[in-house]
Design an enzyme around this catalytic site. Sequence first.
Site, short mmCIF file in Angstrom:
data_model
loop_
_atom_site.label_atom_id
_atom_site.label_comp_id
_atom_site.label_asym_id
_atom_site.label_seq_id
_atom_site.Cartn_x
_atom_site.Cartn_y
_atom_site.Cartn_z
N HIS A 13 -9.63 34.37 -86.04
CA HIS A 13 -9.48 34.87 -84.64
C HIS A 13 -8.40 35.94 -84.65
CE1 HIS A 13 -9.43 34.10 -80.09
NE2 HIS A 13 -8.67 35.17 -80.31
N HIS A 15 -7.09 40.04 -83.11
CA HIS A 15 -7.20 41.28 -82.33
C HIS A 15 -6.53 42.39 -83.12
CE1 HIS A 15 -8.26 39.06 -78.60
NE2 HIS A 15 -7.53 38.13 -79.17
N LYS A 99 -18.51 36.16 -78.34
CA LYS A 99 -17.30 35.63 -77.71
C LYS A 99 -17.51 35.51 -76.21
CE LYS A 99 -12.95 34.43 -77.24
NZ LYS A 99 -11.71 35.13 -77.57
N HIS A 136 -13.23 31.32 -75.13
CA HIS A 136 -11.88 31.28 -74.56
C HIS A 136 -11.96 30.22 -73.46
CE1 HIS A 136 -7.93 33.11 -73.29
NE2 HIS A 136 -8.23 32.32 -72.28
N HIS A 174 -8.32 29.00 -80.09
CA HIS A 174 -6.90 28.76 -79.79
C HIS A 174 -6.67 27.56 -78.87
CE1 HIS A 174 -8.24 31.17 -76.43
NE2 HIS A 174 -8.12 32.31 -77.05
N ASP A 247 -5.00 34.55 -83.55
CA ASP A 247 -4.98 35.20 -82.24
C ASP A 247 -3.86 36.23 -82.18
OD1 ASP A 247 -5.93 35.84 -79.75
OD2 ASP A 247 -4.91 34.20 -78.71
O1 DOR Z 1 -2.67 36.06 -75.32
C1 DOR Z 1 -3.76 36.55 -75.46
N1 DOR Z 1 -3.92 37.84 -75.81
N2 DOR Z 1 -4.83 35.80 -75.23
C2 DOR Z 1 -6.06 36.32 -75.22
O2 DOR Z 1 -6.98 35.59 -74.97
C3 DOR Z 1 -6.27 37.76 -75.42
C4 DOR Z 1 -5.18 38.36 -76.19
C5 DOR Z 1 -5.19 39.88 -76.12
O3 DOR Z 1 -6.25 40.47 -76.34
O4 DOR Z 1 -4.13 40.46 -75.88
ZN ZN Z 2 -7.70 36.11 -78.77
#
Ligand code: DOR
Ligand code: ZN
Length: 344
Positions: A13, A15, A99, A136, A174, A247
Amino acid sequence: MDKLTLIQPDDWHLHVRNGEMLKAVIAHTASQFARAIIMPNLKPPVTTVEQALNYRSDIVQALPNHTSFNPLMTLYLTDTTSKDDVKKAAVSEHIHAFKLYPAGATTNSDSGVSNPKAIYPILETMEQVDIPLLIHGEVTDNECDIFDREKIFVESSLNDIVQNFPNLRIVVEHVTTKEAVDFVLASPNKVAATITPQHLLFNRNAILAGGIRPHYYCLPIIKREHHRQALLKAATSGNPKFFLGTDSAPHLSGAKENSCGCAGCYSAYAALELYAEAFEQVNALDKLEGFASFFGADFYQLPRNTKTITLQKQNWTIPDNYIVDNETITPLKAGEVLNWKLIN
Ligand code: DOR
Ligand code: ZN
């Protein structure tokens, strides 16, 4: 024990954003992990196979030379995702999941799903073509206390999804509560969960006690200590339903140190070291390899990695920030000392 050698882990997971941010963060992940499941919540979201393949090329392009990191792509479910979109994704070698963001739940989730029940026909197709659903798990109802949003989602939506689609592989992303852990434990084997380093290492005091610390603010929000204990127990249990998903979610420091700061912790620079610290707290370093390197690959029906990496017991100080273009990202535990270091 002062050295720990593991089969190279994957991050299930992650970003990485795009543009300058992507260039600044991708090397961190590629130096630790062989593969990562890439989240699709860009602006605009990644909703089609074509967009995901373009995004994948951008990620590969941004990698340092001579890295063999493999980005595993996902598509963002919307109210208008079609069965055809699902079938196309299932036959693409680079797309590994869809997702589900409840609309409005978190960063760039405005185009998410307004009512999970309304997309059941799409979930049915996902079940038929056997492509995993990543969730999520938070309700978005403004009247619902932010600390209860995961628990209520589990009761109100997740249970029903799991019951209705007995063969759909689902990752509850998460997890942050004892209730979510218990739900996953009680569910069939096709239901798994990822756990982040911040939810294993901190309780909500980290965000709020003695001042507001925006770099500990993420969604789902970090909960009370007894939830952290439940997460640590699950992660270190050796149960293959629980695996690593950082995450890691970079935002510019100014977007977090703000009167309305963004949600997300940046952990990619030392993800494994952070997990090692958490596992060591409960004398469970012997359980790290399963959690980090085996269970996720097995769930996604991908081969396990074969190379190894080594962590060494060594104190080092986390930088105060990392540079992005002319700005910065503030990492989780900025300026603090970690006692494990990845040495290859
Ligand atoms: O804290 C988070 N940041 N939770 C999420 O679900 C998305 C992520 C983000 O993309 O910044
Ligand atoms: Zn995330």
